[in-house]
Scaffold this motif. Structure first.
Motif, mmCIF file in Angstrom:
data_model
loop_
_atom_site.group_PDB
_atom_site.id
_atom_site.type_symbol
_atom_site.label_atom_id
_atom_site.label_comp_id
_atom_site.label_asym_id
_atom_site.label_seq_id
_atom_site.Cartn_x
_atom_site.Cartn_y
_atom_site.Cartn_z
ATOM 1 N N GLU A 105 0.858 -1.133 0.000
ATOM 2 C CA GLU A 105 -0.076 0.076 0.083
ATOM 3 C C GLU A 105 0.757 1.372 0.081
ATOM 4 N N GLU A 106 0.235 2.297 -0.702
ATOM 5 C CA GLU A 106 1.290 3.524 -0.889
ATOM 6 C C GLU A 106 0.829 4.514 0.566
ATOM 7 N N ILE A 107 2.085 4.954 1.138
ATOM 8 C CA ILE A 107 2.035 5.513 2.365
ATOM 9 C C ILE A 107 1.756 6.928 1.875
ATOM 10 N N THR A 108 0.686 7.546 2.670
ATOM 11 C CA THR A 108 0.082 8.828 2.453
ATOM 12 C C THR A 108 -0.191 9.619 3.660
ATOM 13 N N PHE A 109 -0.035 10.822 3.681
ATOM 14 C CA PHE A 109 -0.380 11.731 4.738
ATOM 15 C C PHE A 109 -1.128 13.203 4.376
ATOM 16 N N ASN A 110 -1.847 13.667 4.827
ATOM 17 C CA ASN A 110 -2.659 14.837 4.718
ATOM 18 C C ASN A 110 -1.501 16.064 4.686
ATOM 19 N N TYR A 111 -1.231 16.600 3.589
ATOM 20 C CA TYR A 111 -0.131 17.639 3.824
ATOM 21 C C TYR A 111 -0.794 19.013 4.656
ATOM 22 N N ASN A 112 -1.833 19.101 4.833
ATOM 23 C CA ASN A 112 -2.711 20.170 5.793
ATOM 24 C C ASN A 112 -2.352 21.423 5.305
ATOM 25 N N TYR A 113 -2.525 21.615 3.989
ATOM 26 C CA TYR A 113 -2.153 23.086 3.546
ATOM 27 C C TYR A 113 -3.610 24.064 3.943
ATOM 28 N N ASP A 114 -3.397 25.344 3.936
ATOM 29 C CA ASP A 114 -4.354 26.225 4.359
ATOM 30 C C ASP A 114 -5.484 26.354 2.934
ATOM 31 N N ALA A 136 -5.999 20.962 4.200
ATOM 32 C CA ALA A 136 -6.424 20.033 5.715
ATOM 33 C C ALA A 136 -7.713 19.611 5.593
ATOM 34 N N GLU A 137 -7.764 18.550 6.526
ATOM 35 C CA GLU A 137 -9.342 18.143 6.435
ATOM 36 C C GLU A 137 -10.228 19.063 6.795
ATOM 37 N N GLU A 138 -9.770 19.973 7.771
ATOM 38 C CA GLU A 138 -10.832 20.722 8.576
ATOM 39 C C GLU A 138 -11.309 21.771 7.340
ATOM 40 N N PHE A 139 -10.605 21.993 6.221
ATOM 41 C CA PHE A 139 -11.133 22.627 5.115
ATOM 42 C C PHE A 139 -12.175 21.812 4.000
ATOM 43 N N PHE A 140 -12.263 20.589 4.413
ATOM 44 C CA PHE A 140 -12.962 19.804 3.342
ATOM 45 C C PHE A 140 -14.631 20.472 3.157
ATOM 46 N N PRO A 141 -15.326 20.674 4.344
ATOM 47 C CA PRO A 141 -16.599 21.298 4.237
ATOM 48 C C PRO A 141 -16.676 22.741 3.315
ATOM 49 N N ASP A 142 -15.570 23.551 3.482
ATOM 50 C CA ASP A 142 -15.658 24.771 2.702
ATOM 51 C C ASP A 142 -15.555 24.344 1.253
ATOM 52 N N LEU A 143 -14.486 23.262 1.084
ATOM 53 C CA LEU A 143 -14.652 23.066 -0.429
ATOM 54 C C LEU A 143 -15.508 22.483 -0.971
ATOM 55 N N GLU A 144 -16.542 21.676 -0.176
ATOM 56 C CA GLU A 144 -17.725 21.105 -0.547
ATOM 57 C C GLU A 144 -18.676 22.094 -0.972
ATOM 58 N N LYS A 145 -18.597 23.294 -0.036
ATOM 59 C CA LYS A 145 -19.656 24.331 -0.252
ATOM 60 C C LYS A 145 -19.212 25.046 -1.417
#
Length: 160
Positions: A105-114, A136-145
């Motif tokens: 499996e490929e090793i990945t992480f979230n770069y957490n860019y703003d 960053a995951e905290e911004f996922f809802p903003d991008l969905e909107k």
């Protein structure tokens, strides 16, 4: 290129080079350390202006410039559904398994860019719920909107 008993680096379907598990890795295991030159914020800003994508925030006064030959962790790719996370242990950055990882499996992480300039960082991770950009995951809802608004504006324009 093999750098440890846990990970090897080779071509990736996500982007360029990537790190792949040589063995099954248990949740909580330290996979690899992200190393580099310790730099102050002024030098960090200069490096960012030079489009150095390997800068890792350490604290309010220093960052880590991972753009060095002796840092294979710089080749790890971002994912919107990562299997690892970056953890700071007294100024040392470790990439740690956030769940069990299967061999190959490929090793990945979230770069957490703003969210600033997010369009400059498209994501190609291919995760089922990929948001399309490296943020960053905290911004996922903003991008969905933003996506929903863009799609509704596009639909109304095409119906006119």
């Amino acid at each position: 290129m093999q750098t440890s008993d846990l990970i090897e680096f080779r071509n990736s379907g996500i982007h360029g080079m990537g790190g792949f598990a040589l063995v099954d890795i248990k949740e909580g295991a330290k996979v690899i350390e992200y190393v580099g030159r310790l730099i102050d914020k002024e030098e960090s800003l200069r490096q960012c202006e030079l489009d150095n994508p390997f800068i890792f925030t350490i604290n309010v006064t220093h960052d880590l410039d991972g753009n060095v030959d002796w840092n294979p962790a710089r080749f790890l790719n971002h994912s919107c559904a990562p299997n690892c996370e970056a953890q700071d242990e007294e100024g040392r950055i470790w990439i740690v398994a956030s769940r069990d990882i299967k061999q190959g499996e490929e090793i990945t992480f979230n770069y957490n860019y703003d969210l600033e300039d997010y369009k400059e960082h498209p994501c190609c991770c291919g995760a089922p719920k990929c948001v399309g950009y490296i943020v960053a995951e905290e911004f996922f809802p903003d991008l969905e909107k933003k996506k929903a608004l863009s799609e509704s504006l596009g639909a109304s324009e095409s119906s006119q």
